[in-house]
Design a protein around this motif. Sequence first.
Motif, short mmCIF file in Angstrom:
data_model
loop_
_atom_site.label_atom_id
_atom_site.label_comp_id
_atom_site.label_asym_id
_atom_site.label_seq_id
_atom_site.Cartn_x
_atom_site.Cartn_y
_atom_site.Cartn_z
N LEU A 88 0.62 -1.86 11.68
CA LEU A 88 0.35 -0.54 11.49
C LEU A 88 -1.62 -0.18 11.33
CD1 LEU A 88 2.06 0.63 8.11
CD2 LEU A 88 2.57 1.18 10.42
N GLY A 89 -2.02 -1.17 11.52
CA GLY A 89 -3.49 -0.68 11.99
C GLY A 89 -4.37 -0.43 10.73
N ILE A 90 -3.70 -0.76 9.31
CA ILE A 90 -4.47 -0.31 8.06
C ILE A 90 -5.94 -0.86 8.33
CG2 ILE A 90 -5.18 -0.50 5.48
CD1 ILE A 90 -1.79 -1.62 6.27
N PRO A 91 -6.79 -0.73 7.94
CA PRO A 91 -8.24 -0.92 8.07
C PRO A 91 -8.53 -2.18 7.13
CG PRO A 91 -8.48 1.37 7.64
CD PRO A 91 -7.46 1.30 8.06
N GLU A 92 -9.13 -3.07 8.06
CA GLU A 92 -9.67 -4.54 6.67
C GLU A 92 -7.99 -5.65 6.72
OE1 GLU A 92 -12.73 -5.52 6.91
OE2 GLU A 92 -12.99 -3.74 7.19
N VAL A 93 -7.25 -4.80 7.30
CA VAL A 93 -6.13 -5.60 7.41
C VAL A 93 -5.27 -6.84 7.55
CG1 VAL A 93 -3.46 -5.70 6.27
CG2 VAL A 93 -5.30 -4.09 4.77
N GLY A 94 -5.44 -7.65 8.03
CA GLY A 94 -5.69 -8.71 9.44
C GLY A 94 -4.67 -9.70 8.81
N GLU A 95 -4.21 -9.94 10.02
CA GLU A 95 -2.13 -11.07 10.22
C GLU A 95 -1.65 -11.76 8.54
OE1 GLU A 95 -1.73 -13.61 13.22
OE2 GLU A 95 -3.99 -12.99 13.42
N GLU A 96 -3.40 -12.37 7.95
CA GLU A 96 -3.01 -13.06 6.44
C GLU A 96 -2.63 -12.06 5.72
OE1 GLU A 96 -2.98 -16.03 6.46
OE2 GLU A 96 -2.68 -16.63 8.62
N THR A 97 -3.56 -11.26 5.59
CA THR A 97 -4.27 -10.52 4.01
C THR A 97 -2.36 -9.44 4.37
OG1 THR A 97 -6.57 -10.01 4.09
CG2 THR A 97 -4.87 -7.89 3.08
N ALA A 98 -1.82 -9.50 5.53
CA ALA A 98 -0.60 -8.43 5.84
C ALA A 98 0.13 -10.12 5.31
CB ALA A 98 -0.19 -8.12 7.42
N LYS A 99 0.42 -10.87 5.53
CA LYS A 99 1.37 -11.81 4.95
C LYS A 99 1.10 -12.38 2.95
CE LYS A 99 0.95 -15.13 8.97
NZ LYS A 99 0.74 -16.71 9.17
N LEU A 100 0.11 -11.83 3.07
CA LEU A 100 0.09 -11.89 1.31
C LEU A 100 0.55 -10.78 0.84
CD1 LEU A 100 -3.84 -13.69 1.16
CD2 LEU A 100 -1.60 -14.69 0.47
N VAL A 101 0.61 -9.65 1.12
CA VAL A 101 0.49 -8.20 0.63
C VAL A 101 2.01 -7.92 0.92
CG1 VAL A 101 0.51 -5.99 0.35
CG2 VAL A 101 -1.81 -7.01 0.58
N ALA A 102 2.59 -8.57 2.12
CA ALA A 102 4.19 -8.30 2.02
C ALA A 102 4.71 -9.38 1.24
CB ALA A 102 4.42 -8.51 3.44
N ALA A 103 4.28 -10.96 0.97
CA ALA A 103 4.63 -11.25 0.22
C ALA A 103 4.99 -11.30 -0.92
CB ALA A 103 4.07 -12.61 0.50
N THR A 104 4.02 -10.49 -1.77
CA THR A 104 3.80 -10.62 -2.60
C THR A 104 4.16 -8.56 -3.81
OG1 THR A 104 1.49 -11.39 -3.10
CG2 THR A 104 2.28 -9.74 -4.68
N LEU A 105 4.09 -8.04 -2.20
CA LEU A 105 4.56 -6.58 -3.25
C LEU A 105 5.68 -6.38 -2.35
CD1 LEU A 105 1.72 -4.61 -3.29
CD2 LEU A 105 2.74 -5.89 -4.59
N GLY A 106 6.43 -6.78 -1.33
CA GLY A 106 7.94 -6.49 -0.93
C GLY A 106 8.30 -6.09 -0.31
N ASN A 107 7.64 -4.51 -0.22
CA ASN A 107 8.50 -3.47 0.88
C ASN A 107 7.36 -2.15 0.35
OD1 ASN A 107 8.92 -2.23 -1.84
ND2 ASN A 107 10.72 -2.69 -1.93
N VAL A 108 7.50 -1.48 1.40
CA VAL A 108 6.32 -0.40 1.43
C VAL A 108 6.04 0.49 0.66
CG1 VAL A 108 6.48 -0.34 3.96
CG2 VAL A 108 7.84 0.94 2.64
N ASP A 109 8.11 0.86 -0.38
CA ASP A 109 7.96 1.65 -1.60
C ASP A 109 6.34 0.57 -3.19
OD1 ASP A 109 9.50 3.72 -0.58
OD2 ASP A 109 10.78 2.32 -0.13
N ASN A 110 6.38 -0.39 -2.96
CA ASN A 110 5.88 -0.70 -3.98
C ASN A 110 4.30 -0.73 -4.02
OD1 ASN A 110 8.52 -1.26 -5.57
ND2 ASN A 110 8.34 -3.83 -4.72
N ILE A 111 4.20 -0.50 -2.24
CA ILE A 111 2.51 -1.03 -1.70
C ILE A 111 2.40 -0.01 -2.06
CG2 ILE A 111 0.97 -1.51 0.54
CD1 ILE A 111 3.63 -3.37 1.02
N ARG A 112 2.95 1.54 -2.03
CA ARG A 112 2.22 2.52 -1.83
C ARG A 112 2.34 3.26 -3.86
NH1 ARG A 112 5.16 8.84 -0.53
NH2 ARG A 112 3.65 9.69 -0.46
N LEU A 113 2.94 2.19 -4.45
CA LEU A 113 2.97 2.60 -5.77
C LEU A 113 2.24 2.22 -6.77
CD1 LEU A 113 4.55 4.92 -7.50
CD2 LEU A 113 5.68 2.27 -8.11
N ALA A 114 1.55 0.76 -5.86
CA ALA A 114 0.34 -0.03 -6.34
C ALA A 114 -0.60 0.67 -6.54
CB ALA A 114 0.49 -1.53 -5.60
#
Length: 781
Positions: free
Chosen positions: A524-550
């Motif tokens: 998606l090209g979120i600023p400052e979000v590289g591969e490792e950060t994307a892995k951590l966020v995905a593993a922690t929040l689980g889906n895009v709806d949770n990320i939007r709500l967080a």
Amino acid sequence: MNNIQTQLETLRREIDQHNIRYYVEDAPSIPDAEYDRLMRELQAIEAAHPELITPESPTQRVGAKAAAAFGEVTHEVPMLSLGNAMDEGDFIAFGERVEKGLGHSPAWCCEPKLDGLAVSLLYENGVLVRGATRGDGATGEDITQNVKTIRAIPLKLQGQYPQRIEVRGEVFMPRAGFEEMNKKALESGDKLFANPRNAAAGSLRQLDSRITAKRPLNFYAYGLGVVEGGELPASQYARLMWLRGLGLPVSKEVLRVDSIEAVKAYHDAILQKRDALDFDIDGAVIKVDSVVDQDELGFVSRAPRWAIAWKYPAQEELTVLEDVEFQVGRTGAITPVAKLQPVFVGGVTVSNATLHNADEIARLGVKIGDTVIVRRAGDVIPQVVSVVEERRPAEARDIHFPTACPVCGAHVERETLRTRLKSRVIEREGTAYRCSGRLTCSAQLKQALIHFASRKALDIEGLGDVVVEKLVDAQLLASPVGIFELKREDILGLEGFAELSTDKLRAAILRSKATPFNRVLYALGIPEVGEETAKLVAATLGNVDNIRLAPVELLTSIPDVGREVAFHISEFFTEANNWQVIEGLRSQGLNLGDADAKVNLAPLGFNDFINKLDIVGVGPGAAEKAASRFDSLEALIQCAQDEQDLFNALGGTKAAAKGLAAFFADSANAERALDIEKRLLALQVHWSSERQVAEAADLPLSGQTFVITGSLSVLSRDEAKAHLEALGAKVAGSVSKNTDVLVAGEKAGSKLAKAESLGVATWDDQALMAFLREQGVIDAA
């Protein structure tokens, strides 16, 4: 037959010993002609008795027919990269961090930083069974047949070795071999290699290992991965010497020293003899020698805290700046690119170099027509570092930064940088200028789509730079969603596409819908979000709806996600156009996470929540006191309407009472706090979430903080940490008054002393194992 078997074994053993003398000991005892005679004798016997050929025979280095593709290898222990020290100041700072972390000055192992390709060699029962590239550190390519062709790499280890051992090292091409290979290529009219590193990398990635077998490759071991069934020496230097004893080549330039001053002397000495070495290096690798000390220091992100690559000064050359072009990147940043008179720097011909930004152009005082110094260090993009003003011609021209986008004509604006402090944001001008056109600018759209389809993102084979540019120029693509809406006739109508290539691209697009969520998030090209950060966020929040709500306050609870990154994530997911793209991708069937995923974080404590609001005068202590005085956020907001009441409720904490009262006096702050609470409840990470509180209460170590130090005799520290966390404990990296138990192995060091001074309970190996057996985490046997 017994005589033939004995003859074979004798010949193989003799050839292996000559390989060790040549590659490991650098002391060959026979001429090449005699070595060749022994090989021919062995080949003749094996040709007559093919049933006696073994995989580790020296004759098996000739290579095999071309493979269709390389397989993937998942590294059991990640192959981490190193942090860099670009000068002495960086290295001194690194040394100080190490000494502070250990509480003493360690010994160091110094090694030349080889300019080749990192590989992993897996031996089972002493026999080489697999070779792999480093890849992205987690997954590499299977190059077993290729590494088997390299004579420096033993097919069978010598002496006493573990049942299973992974050796890591660098494959490189010696300068003499490189020059000879290019000489032959020149004579035959073949393409020349730019430098030994490219030649080594290209040779290792040949699908036909018979080609690799003809290349003059060498190998030096520098470390270990997984090891099973054997005891290892306790220091980096001792392990390298031990590997040498197993028949693996190790650089003669490796040295163990006892002080920072000696490390600096080593670094300078290797720099002085750099040009005399038979292989390319671009620095020195400095490692803490003690393995116990290495374990104590641990890792940060993808790099060890106990090692660093101290780079040598970059290679520089003079050339002429002929023009400047302005390119538009994925985020709209306008980058000036120097068009240079071609010059050979650092092993390659350079015709372009970065000028970074308008401020850098002004700092350099550079003009078109100037003679400039160009620097290139390793794989770093070449850059203009200074101007030779005495060579400036009379017709030199000023460089004018554009006020309108060179691609779409939209207004160019200077970026605004924000520093978020307690209850206020400081804004200042940044160095970058950006096109304001966003995805209406074809340059930004193209770069965003190229990133989206790139190998580490959705990996859509066939949708590279050129194809994306054609689709955008033909107005067939206006967002990532459009990739999945492309019709067959759309692609078939592009120049260079026939029916077969069209169908292959459509199939690749269809396959990409199954891309793992973390890679979609990265795409998606979120600023400052590289591969490792994307892995951590995905593993922690689980889906895009949770990320939007967080909320930001929850995002910063994810390891390695700081405030700025959290704000970038939050702003991206709350921006209407971005969410429209995400919904479009959802409708196309992309993997946007598990719809039923629960947030993988412990409930945010009320005190942590108050502290994360960044209220002036309210630190962790005051936040904890406020949380203990009020049973709800509403009660705190209500009391905050009167500063004196709040002062009394907090037991006379004036600064905190004043800060809380002023903060909640602003209705926007109160509404924001209540909105955050509402989101935390929806995500089930609220401090009073009954489900998670009940689950946590069921765990025997819930609410307790453990620290592990020293060397454990049965479990690894990672295994011990995993067991304790599974029982509800938090495992911290340092001892404090909040630590409940310190698990201390051998050579526990300063953490044990601190624990004793604070009265923290201490467990040894036996106590930990007894507790884990009692809890049924490990077998009682």
